[in-house]
Write a protein that holds these residues in place. Sequence first.
Motif, PDB file in Angstrom:
ATOM      1  N   ILE A 246       1.001  -1.290   0.198  1.00  0.00           N
ATOM      2  CA  ILE A 246       0.022  -0.068   0.055  1.00  0.00           C
ATOM      3  C   ILE A 246       1.041   1.185  -0.031  1.00  0.00           C
ATOM      4  CG2 ILE A 246      -1.781   1.196   1.455  1.00  0.00           C
ATOM      5  CD1 ILE A 246      -2.812  -1.332   2.145  1.00  0.00           C
ATOM      6  N   ASP A 247       1.996   1.202   0.715  1.00  0.00           N
ATOM      7  CA  ASP A 247       2.837   2.337   0.955  1.00  0.00           C
ATOM      8  C   ASP A 247       3.288   2.577  -0.416  1.00  0.00           C
ATOM      9  OD1 ASP A 247       4.174   4.429   2.489  1.00  0.00           O
ATOM     10  OD2 ASP A 247       6.061   3.150   2.086  1.00  0.00           O
ATOM     11  N   ALA A 254      -4.296   7.871  -7.085  1.00  0.00           N
ATOM     12  CA  ALA A 254      -5.177   7.797  -6.226  1.00  0.00           C
ATOM     13  C   ALA A 254      -6.379   8.457  -6.683  1.00  0.00           C
ATOM     14  CB  ALA A 254      -4.590   8.136  -4.746  1.00  0.00           C
ATOM     15  N   PRO A 255      -7.679   7.963  -6.201  1.00  0.00           N
ATOM     16  CA  PRO A 255      -9.024   8.416  -6.814  1.00  0.00           C
ATOM     17  C   PRO A 255      -8.999   9.877  -6.293  1.00  0.00           C
ATOM     18  CG  PRO A 255      -9.450   6.517  -5.564  1.00  0.00           C
ATOM     19  CD  PRO A 255      -7.986   6.530  -5.414  1.00  0.00           C
ATOM     20  N   GLU A 256      -8.684  10.201  -5.103  1.00  0.00           N
ATOM     21  CA  GLU A 256      -8.609  11.734  -4.610  1.00  0.00           C
ATOM     22  C   GLU A 256      -7.524  12.673  -5.279  1.00  0.00           C
ATOM     23  OE1 GLU A 256      -5.953   9.324  -1.450  1.00  0.00           O
ATOM     24  OE2 GLU A 256      -7.491   8.699  -2.998  1.00  0.00           O
ATOM     25  N   MET A 257      -6.578  11.799  -6.244  1.00  0.00           N
ATOM     26  CA  MET A 257      -5.654  12.774  -6.835  1.00  0.00           C
ATOM     27  C   MET A 257      -5.872  12.604  -8.352  1.00  0.00           C
ATOM     28  SD  MET A 257      -3.902  14.087  -4.593  1.00  0.00           S
ATOM     29  CE  MET A 257      -2.294  14.601  -5.230  1.00  0.00           C
ATOM     30  N   THR A 258      -6.905  12.209  -8.725  1.00  0.00           N
ATOM     31  CA  THR A 258      -7.232  12.104 -10.285  1.00  0.00           C
ATOM     32  C   THR A 258      -8.609  12.601 -10.681  1.00  0.00           C
ATOM     33  OG1 THR A 258      -8.160   9.944  -9.912  1.00  0.00           O
ATOM     34  CG2 THR A 258      -5.749   9.994 -10.643  1.00  0.00           C
ATOM     35  N   HIS A 266      -7.187   1.988  -6.383  1.00  0.00           N
ATOM     36  CA  HIS A 266      -7.634   2.335  -5.273  1.00  0.00           C
ATOM     37  C   HIS A 266      -7.887   0.982  -4.345  1.00  0.00           C
ATOM     38  CE1 HIS A 266     -10.310   4.204  -2.399  1.00  0.00           C
ATOM     39  NE2 HIS A 266     -11.408   3.645  -2.712  1.00  0.00           N
ATOM     40  N   PRO A 267      -7.221   1.148  -3.033  1.00  0.00           N
ATOM     41  CA  PRO A 267      -7.310  -0.131  -2.064  1.00  0.00           C
ATOM     42  C   PRO A 267      -8.566   0.122  -1.428  1.00  0.00           C
ATOM     43  CG  PRO A 267      -5.440   1.542  -1.429  1.00  0.00           C
ATOM     44  CD  PRO A 267      -6.174   2.063  -2.676  1.00  0.00           C
ATOM     45  N   THR A 268      -9.459  -0.948  -1.482  1.00  0.00           N
ATOM     46  CA  THR A 268     -10.967  -0.890  -0.845  1.00  0.00           C
ATOM     47  C   THR A 268     -10.820  -1.814   0.384  1.00  0.00           C
ATOM     48  OG1 THR A 268     -11.567  -2.643  -2.420  1.00  0.00           O
ATOM     49  CG2 THR A 268     -12.026  -0.582  -2.986  1.00  0.00           C
ATOM     50  N   GLY A 269      -9.671  -2.433   0.726  1.00  0.00           N
ATOM     51  CA  GLY A 269      -9.784  -3.476   2.054  1.00  0.00           C
ATOM     52  C   GLY A 269      -8.669  -3.758   2.186  1.00  0.00           C
ATOM     53  N   VAL A 270      -8.267  -4.211   3.578  1.00  0.00           N
ATOM     54  CA  VAL A 270      -7.218  -5.018   4.023  1.00  0.00           C
ATOM     55  C   VAL A 270      -7.431  -5.557   5.148  1.00  0.00           C
ATOM     56  CG1 VAL A 270      -6.323  -2.867   5.021  1.00  0.00           C
ATOM     57  CG2 VAL A 270      -4.842  -4.589   4.569  1.00  0.00           C
ATOM     58  N   LYS A 276      -0.939 -14.415   7.222  1.00  0.00           N
ATOM     59  CA  LYS A 276      -1.681 -14.281   5.831  1.00  0.00           C
ATOM     60  C   LYS A 276      -2.540 -13.044   5.960  1.00  0.00           C
ATOM     61  CE  LYS A 276      -5.499 -17.216   7.036  1.00  0.00           C
ATOM     62  NZ  LYS A 276      -6.502 -18.269   6.558  1.00  0.00           N
ATOM     63  N   ALA A 277      -2.762 -12.266   4.883  1.00  0.00           N
ATOM     64  CA  ALA A 277      -3.034 -11.006   4.926  1.00  0.00           C
ATOM     65  C   ALA A 277      -3.995 -10.906   3.292  1.00  0.00           C
ATOM     66  CB  ALA A 277      -2.174  -9.987   4.947  1.00  0.00           C
ATOM     67  N   ASN A 278      -4.917 -10.093   3.242  1.00  0.00           N
ATOM     68  CA  ASN A 278      -5.429 -10.018   2.032  1.00  0.00           C
ATOM     69  C   ASN A 278      -5.729  -8.532   1.575  1.00  0.00           C
ATOM     70  OD1 ASN A 278      -6.580 -12.697   0.964  1.00  0.00           O
ATOM     71  ND2 ASN A 278      -7.112 -12.911   3.027  1.00  0.00           N
ATOM     72  N   LEU A 279      -5.417  -8.220   0.479  1.00  0.00           N
ATOM     73  CA  LEU A 279      -5.651  -6.714   0.014  1.00  0.00           C
ATOM     74  C   LEU A 279      -6.763  -6.838  -1.041  1.00  0.00           C
ATOM     75  CD1 LEU A 279      -1.847  -5.625  -0.231  1.00  0.00           C
ATOM     76  CD2 LEU A 279      -3.724  -4.560   0.929  1.00  0.00           C
ATOM     77  N   SER A 280      -7.647  -5.843  -0.974  1.00  0.00           N
ATOM     78  CA  SER A 280      -8.404  -5.699  -2.439  1.00  0.00           C
ATOM     79  C   SER A 280      -8.310  -4.420  -3.022  1.00  0.00           C
ATOM     80  CB  SER A 280     -10.063  -5.819  -1.718  1.00  0.00           C
ATOM     81  OG  SER A 280     -10.271  -7.091  -1.041  1.00  0.00           O
ATOM     82  N   PHE A 281      -8.488  -4.270  -4.339  1.00  0.00           N
ATOM     83  CA  PHE A 281      -8.271  -3.125  -4.839  1.00  0.00           C
ATOM     84  C   PHE A 281      -9.277  -3.049  -6.080  1.00  0.00           C
ATOM     85  CE2 PHE A 281      -4.027  -4.129  -3.495  1.00  0.00           C
ATOM     86  CZ  PHE A 281      -3.496  -2.816  -3.157  1.00  0.00           C
ATOM     87  N   ILE A 282      -9.707  -1.773  -6.604  1.00  0.00           N
ATOM     88  CA  ILE A 282     -10.547  -1.670  -7.748  1.00  0.00           C
ATOM     89  C   ILE A 282      -9.576  -0.987  -8.503  1.00  0.00           C
ATOM     90  CG2 ILE A 282     -12.745  -1.801  -6.639  1.00  0.00           C
ATOM     91  CD1 ILE A 282     -13.072   1.121  -6.905  1.00  0.00           C
ATOM     92  N   ILE A 283      -9.495  -1.070  -9.778  1.00  0.00           N
ATOM     93  CA  ILE A 283      -8.700  -0.350 -10.953  1.00  0.00           C
ATOM     94  C   ILE A 283      -9.832   0.127 -11.922  1.00  0.00           C
ATOM     95  CG2 ILE A 283      -6.493  -0.700 -12.538  1.00  0.00           C
ATOM     96  CD1 ILE A 283      -6.021  -1.898  -9.972  1.00  0.00           C
ATOM     97  N   ARG A 284      -9.436   1.388 -12.341  1.00  0.00           N
ATOM     98  CA  ARG A 284     -10.355   2.092 -13.300  1.00  0.00           C
ATOM     99  C   ARG A 284      -9.548   2.736 -14.389  1.00  0.00           C
ATOM    100  NH1 ARG A 284     -13.445  -0.972 -10.648  1.00  0.00           N
ATOM    101  NH2 ARG A 284     -15.081  -0.371  -9.422  1.00  0.00           N
TER     102      ARG A 284
END
Length: 411
Positions: A246-247, A254-258, A266-270, A276-284
């Motif tokens: 994420i870093d 980022a959505p807030e900069m576009t 855009h990361p939507t969940g962590v 173990k870890a899971n990351l969720s993203f939406i790409i647009r």
Amino acid sequence: MAASVTDRFLRYVVIDTQSDAKSQTQPSTEKQKNLGRLLVEELLEIGISDAHLDEHGYVYATIPATTAKNNVPVICFCAHMDTAPDFSGANVKPQVVRNYQGGDIKLPGDPNQIIRVADHPVLKDQIGNDIVTSDGTTLLGADDKAGIAEIMAAAELLIKNPDIKHGAIRILFTTDEEIGRGVVKVDLKKLGADFGYTMDGETAGTIEDETFSADGVEIAIKGVAMHPGFAFGKMENAIKIAGAIIDRLPKNLAPEMTTGRDGFIHPTGVSGVMEKANLSFIIRDFTEDGLKSKEALLENITKEVMKSHPGSSYTFTVKEQYRNMKIVLDRNPEIVDYALEAIKRAGMEPVRGSIRGGTDGSRLSFMGLPCANLFAGGHAFHSPLEFVSSQDMEKAVRTIVELAKLWEERA
């Protein structure tokens, strides 16, 4: 007509229809059918005899043709019944600011909620109009109950005025649009339409023929778990690996900069534990190439981070969500051309726009029903500051009627 569309809207917004992404059913919440049942009842009352609710919560209905021509395309008007999970849609208390004279609008239920002209300059075009808001403790539900009210008011107008010549018109009200499942169970054969319009846009006079293309990405990280007291040189904490990914995300993507035609990651969940870890993203992005390059960038960041954690592993899963409907609509230019003309006939200067998001129309277009998005008149969607004016809803009703006439005229 003003009373008709606004009265309908005020009746619909007090019914809680919030969808729920965690639910696996369709509709995701049974309460969406409460609005569906009311709409069927009202459609039957105005004389639309085939109106019905199916098991997925969809409402189907037909306004019969009044033309003798038999080559008029069947047009569908579509809106969604659910409201966004982002903010409460229960116990909506709508208020009408009559003959708005300018200035900020304070919402009575929460003194901190103020619709400011500085943030919503479109208010300057609403002087003299009647503006509907919530009390500030919930969203209003103009997204998309304004669209529903407009289609219903137009249906009543067309049924009561059989001298207006038009082809067969199909009505479709969907569930679960806000959680990306709006039309997955729609029976296109039963619907039987050639072209469509979703009434799900914002500013009066706008027609949108382009959406983002969208994918979801899931990154699953398997770390190396170890007792922290004996972890030296051995532990690889999956939570920290996720944080490092994420870093490293580019700040300018980022959505807030576009804005405009820029896409984003855009990361939507962590979620995670040491092991173990899971990351969720939406790409647009508006283009397929832009989408693929952002996904490649995200995977490269993941690979780079994983190099410092040789004992850990990851999976990177891309899931298609929807695609830019412009690809389909460009093959049927009359859909947008007629909408531009209908907006003019309804007394507005048409504006052609792109959606930094998706609609039921993007999915429908790729399912075989080319579908553009028309304004419904609402603003500040998914928030307690949501508002819509009666006059803009009336303009949408007029646009629907003009569109019905245009498809008949030009057949």
